[in-house]
Design an enzyme around this catalytic site. Structure first.
Site, short mmCIF file in Angstrom:
data_model
loop_
_atom_site.label_atom_id
_atom_site.label_comp_id
_atom_site.label_asym_id
_atom_site.label_seq_id
_atom_site.Cartn_x
_atom_site.Cartn_y
_atom_site.Cartn_z
N GLY A 107 43.32 47.68 45.89
CA GLY A 107 43.45 47.59 44.43
C GLY A 107 42.18 47.14 43.73
CD GLN A 108 36.31 45.96 45.39
OE1 GLN A 108 36.52 46.35 46.54
NE2 GLN A 108 35.21 45.35 45.01
CG HIS A 149 41.34 38.28 41.52
ND1 HIS A 149 41.57 38.79 40.26
CD2 HIS A 149 40.77 39.28 42.22
CE1 HIS A 149 41.17 40.06 40.20
NE2 HIS A 149 40.68 40.38 41.39
CG HIS A 153 35.84 40.29 41.72
ND1 HIS A 153 35.38 41.58 41.91
CD2 HIS A 153 37.17 40.40 41.45
CE1 HIS A 153 36.38 42.43 41.75
NE2 HIS A 153 37.48 41.75 41.49
CG ASP A 185 40.99 39.07 35.04
OD1 ASP A 185 40.68 39.38 36.21
OD2 ASP A 185 41.32 39.91 34.18
CG ASN A 189 42.55 42.80 44.69
OD1 ASN A 189 43.44 42.42 45.45
ND2 ASN A 189 42.63 42.63 43.38
#
Ligand code: 5GP
Ligand code: ZN
Length: 116
Positions: free
Chosen positions: A95-96, A104, A102, A32, A89
């Site tokens: 909170g996307q 995390h 994807h 990230d 998310n």
């Protein structure tokens, strides 16, 4: 289908650089750009679909593959012993911010639950 305006499609296509940690025919994993833990890796399917909300039965194998891949990467990154967190998310309240599904993979520190 790859989406021209999608940042993760562009990373997967190699148009935007990333720090790649793993890839296979289904997914790619990279660090990230704004890490929230000592290890913060994104595991991203090659196929573009926006979120869990738009996932369908055809994505069953891909979704399973993403989670198994998180487990493999976590072992490679020596996270498995102390543990780690896997997050997807979804949507505004989730909170996307990037609408290409994807996962995390976060590790290297203690997490609390529930998250903020
Ligand atoms: P979300 O908020 O959608 O769950 O997660 C999107 C993640 O993508 C964020 O953690 C953000 O830091 C990361 N991100 C956004 N743009 C880029 C980029 O260009 N490269 C990388 N490696 N990560 C990105
Ligand atoms: Zn995409």
């Amino acid at each position: 289908m790859s989406q021209e305006d999608c940042i993760f499609c562009r990373i997967i296509a190699g148009d935007i650089p990333s720090k790649k940690v793993y890839e296979d025919d289904v997914c790619m994993a990279f660090h990230d750009v704004s890490p929230q833990a000592p290890v913060h890796i994104l595991v991203v399917p090659r196929e573009h679909f926006a979120s869990l909300d738009t996932a369908a039965k055809q994505h069953r194998e891909t979704l399973g593959h993403l989670l198994l891949t998180c487990g493999e990467i976590a072992r490679e990154q020596n996270l498995a012993g102390e543990g780690y967190r896997v997050v997807i998310n979804t949507g505004e309240h989730g909170g996307q911010t990037v609408f290409h599904l994807h996962v995390h993979l976060l590790g290297g520190r203690q997490f609390v639950f529930p998250p903020g």
